[in-house]
Write an enzyme that holds these catalytic residues in place. Structure first.
Site, short mmCIF file in Angstrom:
data_model
loop_
_atom_site.label_atom_id
_atom_site.label_comp_id
_atom_site.label_asym_id
_atom_site.label_seq_id
_atom_site.Cartn_x
_atom_site.Cartn_y
_atom_site.Cartn_z
N CYS A 70 9.46 21.31 4.52
CA CYS A 70 9.95 21.50 5.90
C CYS A 70 9.68 20.26 6.75
CB CYS A 70 9.28 22.74 6.50
SG CYS A 70 9.75 23.01 8.22
N CYS A 129 8.52 21.07 10.34
CA CYS A 129 7.13 21.54 10.43
C CYS A 129 6.14 20.40 10.21
CB CYS A 129 6.84 22.61 9.38
SG CYS A 129 8.13 23.79 9.11
N ASP A 130 6.41 19.55 9.23
CA ASP A 130 5.38 18.60 8.78
C ASP A 130 5.70 17.14 9.09
OD1 ASP A 130 4.05 20.77 7.70
OD2 ASP A 130 5.08 20.61 5.78
#
Ligand code: NAP
Length: 299
Positions: A132, A135-136
């Site tokens: 992701c 997200c990261d």
């Protein structure tokens, strides 16, 4: 007794819940863990949902959810462990000692990320290997990363990361990209992005964290972040015994979302279909309730 239980709260499940409430059905939505409205929450930008161009996936999902909540839809956070039918009634067994009984079930559990298939990749989960970018991505600010895949997710991830990272490699196993041609053209204009085609990841290197990948053409890329975007696996384990899955484990159902099992409907990315998008998932949710109402009238 519920009229319908919706398993999954992505765009398909939420749309079904909205249509169910508006049709005055007694509905419950069961979701495993709320991390945003399905896979779309991981998308940095959604440009093809009508009327709301340029929104990020998480915010779009929040809008869907607020809409459902405004109609009084209740969400139960629990994992469904068993699904069965007794005397025409569906019994949905969940953890937390929750059991629901319903006349119909809409299965809308979506898909999960497919692993890269590189030996030993598990040891790098959370140590440089991510599924992701939204997200990261921030962990790799100013660093070198690679995105693997040739679909929309890979292209969107590469676009998102190219604004954050020093250098982004987009590695695809073929020459032809199945993702959006418009996004691909924009990526080609990016100075810090390099597209490598006809290449697969053969090995991930690094001791405690990733420090590089070796491609099957023996090129070594020095990177600290590896973003896998190689497609999805439908989450249909609970349906194996019903004989409704195709060879790739998607639920066989046409646009009316009806399966061959009475009272069981499949909506969204889990269903066999040509195009998996938010808009087609939402359409499935609406069609599923239409079919559920027809089913309820006939039993
Ligand atoms: P996808 O379209 O299935 O693409 C997966 C890509 O990974 C393909 O290019 C495939 O290569 C490659 N691949 C598969 N297994 C591989 C492996 N073991 N090693 C290396 N490469 C591998 O998956 P997706 O990009 O996640 O998209 C899923 C669905 O969501 C699609 O319908 C997509 O359009 C949709 N989506 C839409 C948006 C948007 O509209 N903004 C954003 C994200 C996703 P091949 O091409 O050679 O098969």
């Amino acid at each position: 007794m519920l009229d319908v239980v919706i398993i999954g709260s992505g765009p398909a499940g939420i749309t079904a819940a909205i249509y169910a409430k508006r049709a005055n059905l007694n509905v419950a939505v069961v979701e495993k863990e709320y991390l945003g409205t399905g896979q779309i929450a991981e998308s940095s930008r959604v440009d093809n949902y009508p009327g709301i161009p340029g929104i990020d996936g998480y915010s779009l999902g929040e809008k869907f959810r607020e809409h459902a909540e405004s109609l009084g839809v209740e969400f139960t956070e629990a994992q469904v462990l068993s699904l069965g039918q007794k005397d025409g009634i569906w019994i949905i067994g969940c953890d937390e000692d929750i059991t629901l009984e319903s006349k119909a079930v809409i299965y809308a559990t979506g898909c999960k990320n497919r692993p890269l298939g590189v030996p030993g990749e598990e040891k790098y989960y959370g140590r440089g290997l991510s599924f992701c970018a939204v997200c990261d991505g921030a962990f790799y600010k100013g660093k070198r990363v690679a995105v693997i895949g040739g679909g929309d997710t890979a292209l969107d991830d590469a676009m998102y990361l190219s604004d954050i990272c020093e250098k982004v490699y987009l590695v695809h196993r073929r020459e032809f990209f199945r993702g959006s041609a418009t996004t691909l053209e924009k990526l080609k204009q990016k100075e810090n992005l390099e597209i490598i085609v006809n290449a697969r990841v053969e090995e991930i290197t690094g001791d405690k964290k990733i420090d590089g990948i070796i491609l099957d053409n023996k090129t070594k890329l020095n990177i600290s972040g590896l973003f896998a975007a190689v497609g999805m696996i439908p989450q249909t384990e609970l349906l194996k015994e019903f004989g409704v899955l195709d060879e790739s484990n998607y639920v066989k159902a046409s646009e009316d979302t009806k399966t061959t099992v009475n009272g069981l409907f499949a909506a969204g990315d889990v269903r066999t279909k040509q195009l998996r998008q938010v808009v087609t998932a939402a359409a499935d949710g609406a069609n599923a309730i239409y079919s559920v109402m027809e089913y309820l009238r006939n039993i």
